[in-house]
Design a protein around this motif. Structure first.
Motif, PDB file in Angstrom:
ATOM      1  N   LEU A   1       5.385  17.165  -0.703  1.00 23.68           N
ATOM      2  CA  LEU A   1       4.759  18.471  -0.915  1.00 23.68           C
ATOM      3  C   LEU A   1       5.771  19.600  -0.713  1.00 23.68           C
ATOM      4  N   SER A   2       6.633  19.444   0.286  1.00 18.16           N
ATOM      5  CA  SER A   2       7.658  20.454   0.510  1.00 18.16           C
ATOM      6  C   SER A   2       8.614  20.527  -0.666  1.00 18.16           C
TER       7      SER A   2
ATOM      8  N   LEU B   1       4.444  12.104   2.499  1.00 10.51           N
ATOM      9  CA  LEU B   1       3.590  13.063   1.804  1.00 10.51           C
ATOM     10  C   LEU B   1       4.051  14.495   2.095  1.00 10.51           C
ATOM     11  N   GLU B   2       4.319  14.794   3.358  1.00  9.93           N
ATOM     12  CA  GLU B   2       4.784  16.136   3.704  1.00  9.93           C
ATOM     13  C   GLU B   2       6.101  16.457   2.995  1.00  9.93           C
TER      14      GLU B   2
ATOM     15  N   GLN C   1       0.865   4.168  -2.937  1.00  2.00           N
ATOM     16  CA  GLN C   1       0.562   5.575  -2.638  1.00  2.00           C
ATOM     17  C   GLN C   1       1.708   6.487  -3.046  1.00  2.00           C
TER      18      GLN C   1
ATOM     19  N   PHE D   1       2.671   2.600   9.522  1.00  4.15           N
ATOM     20  CA  PHE D   1       2.345   2.884   8.118  1.00  4.15           C
ATOM     21  C   PHE D   1       1.814   4.305   7.972  1.00  4.15           C
ATOM     22  N   PHE D   2       0.884   4.698   8.834  1.00  4.23           N
ATOM     23  CA  PHE D   2       0.310   6.039   8.739  1.00  4.23           C
ATOM     24  C   PHE D   2       1.393   7.103   8.951  1.00  4.23           C
TER      25      PHE D   2
ATOM     26  N   LEU E   1       3.646   7.182   5.761  1.00  2.00           N
ATOM     27  CA  LEU E   1       2.989   7.798   4.603  1.00  2.00           C
ATOM     28  C   LEU E   1       2.801   9.291   4.832  1.00  2.00           C
ATOM     29  N   ASP E   2       2.444   9.663   6.042  1.00  2.00           N
ATOM     30  CA  ASP E   2       2.258  11.070   6.360  1.00  2.00           C
ATOM     31  C   ASP E   2       3.564  11.857   6.163  1.00  2.00           C
TER      32      ASP E   2
ATOM     33  N   ARG F   1       0.834  -1.211   0.000  1.00  5.28           N
ATOM     34  CA  ARG F   1       0.000   0.000   0.000  1.00  5.28           C
ATOM     35  C   ARG F   1       0.864   1.255   0.000  1.00  5.28           C
TER      36      ARG F   1
ATOM     37  N   LEU G   1       1.572   9.601  -6.114  1.00  2.65           N
ATOM     38  CA  LEU G   1       1.707  11.034  -5.797  1.00  2.65           C
ATOM     39  C   LEU G   1       1.931  11.868  -7.046  1.00  2.65           C
ATOM     40  N   SER G   2       2.710  11.332  -7.970  1.00  8.44           N
ATOM     41  CA  SER G   2       2.984  12.096  -9.176  1.00  8.44           C
ATOM     42  C   SER G   2       3.543  11.178 -10.248  1.00  8.44           C
TER      43      SER G   2
END
Lengths: 117, 239
Positions: free
Chosen positions: A101-102, A97-98, A33, A89-90, A93-94, A29, A37-38
């Motif tokens: 984005l940065s 993701l941050e 993910q 996992f959370f 992934l968090d 998973r 993202l891109s």
């Protein structure tokens, strides 16, 4: 750049090393993910590590072990998270993701270089 | 009101929360409906815990929902069929209310048009039936690179559902003009143009709804247009 399916297949290759099925599923998973993202994220499957690289110096690597996997976020001063449960996992992934984005913001809007004398 | 995001240039959740916050700042109650599977979702910008906003990512049966103060009620789902009308009425009867339906290309039909089920979503959240006069509709489209023909199809399908409704096309470039390769067929569109500043989305990782003149002005502009429509009663659709 490989199509999305090809990148995902590359990312999932190293997951077979993980024994518990629920942890292997979390690895799967997370890879899916990160790829999603891109389209510009490149995936490389080294022998013991899966690497995700994107614009703006985005870099996440995942090292699978028998009972868990280790997620390293960032290149210069990486933050590492051990994942063997949903909570891990959370967090992984968090943080990924941050970081993405940065990196994307910096890539789109590089800081001023300043005046050189 | 529909907020559509086309392409990877723009972040759906970033724009959605920024615009929702801007409307709320003007004392409009907002029902924010996000439809999409890609990350980030609006839960990231509402600073939810990772297990909260990422839960639906792991379990597709889950949906994200809640309230931000008294001004914003939100849901985030992977498919518009999973949206649920809340049992508790929102907002109080006399408060101005705007339903912001946010989606990206993932939710569209293969030809780029808006499916009827998606186009009709805001109606389900209107308080009371047989609203008189019917509520006005609008569309804001952030058209990234290669929006082209399929992006134009989105606009045409919206206008087929809601003729004479305002459509705002948001494009980068001076005076709302399209950069080469961006916008495609929108270059000839005669509707409202929104100029996207080059520095928009420079704080994508910040965990709060974005702020700034762009969102404030866009919200004000949209409310003015809707307000003038209500006065002139130039709109169609069901309440």
């Amino acid at each position: 750049m490989e199509p999305v399916d090809g990148r995902t297949r590359t990312a999932l290759k190293n997951g077979a090393r993980i024994l518990p099925p629920e942890v292997r599923d979390l690895y799967r998973r997370l890879c899916i993910q990160l790829v999603a993202l891109s389209r510009s994220i490149k995936v490389e499957a080294a022998p013991f590590e899966t690497r995700f690289q994107g614009p703006g110096n985005m870099y996440v690597s995942i090292s699978p072990y028998r009972e868990k996997f280790l997620v390293s976020v960032g290149r210069e001063t990486p933050c590492q998270i051990r994942v063997s449960s949903r909570e891990g996992f959370f967090r992984a992934l968090d943080m990924s993701l941050e970081h993405y984005l940065s990196a994307r913001s910096k890539y789109l809007h590089p800081p001023d270089r300043g005046i050189k004398f | 009101m529909h907020l559509a995001v086309w392409g990877e240039d723009y972040c759906r959740a970033y724009l959605a929360t920024g615009l929702a916050a801007a409307f709320a700042a003007q004392r409009v109650k907002v029902t924010l409906l996000e439809i999409g599977k890609s990350l980030p979702n609006i839960g990231y910008y509402f600073a939810l815990a990772p297990s909260g906003y990422l839960g639906p990512v792991v379990d597709g049966r889950m949906a994200l929902g809640g309230n931000i103060g008294r001004s914003i009620q939100y849901q985030s789902v992977g498919s518009f069929r999973k949206l649920k009308v809340p049992v508790d009425p929102f907002p109080p009867p006399r408060d101005p209310h705007l339903i912001l339906n946010v989606f990206d290309a993932y939710s569209l039909s293969e030809d780029g048009s808006i499916p009827p089920g998606l186009a009709g979503q805001p109606d389900r959240f209107l308080r009371g039936k047989n609203v008189d006069p019917p509520a006005p509709r609008g569309l804001i489209l952030f058209a990234g690179e290669r929006a082209g023909t399929r992006g134009a199809k989105l606009v045409h399908s919206f206008l087929a559902f809601h003729p004479e409704s305002p459509v705002f096309i948001a494009l980068r470039g001076a005076a709302g003009g399209a950069r080469p390769g961006e916008g495609g067929e929108f270059a000839a569109y005669q509707g409202e143009r929104v100029t996207v500043p080059e520095n928009l989305q420079q704080d994508l990782s910040r965990r709060m709804p974005p702020e700034g003149v762009f969102f404030t002005d866009l919200a004000s502009r949209f409310l003015r247009v809707l307000g003038s429509m209500k006065k002139r009663k130039i709109f169609h659709g069901t309440g």
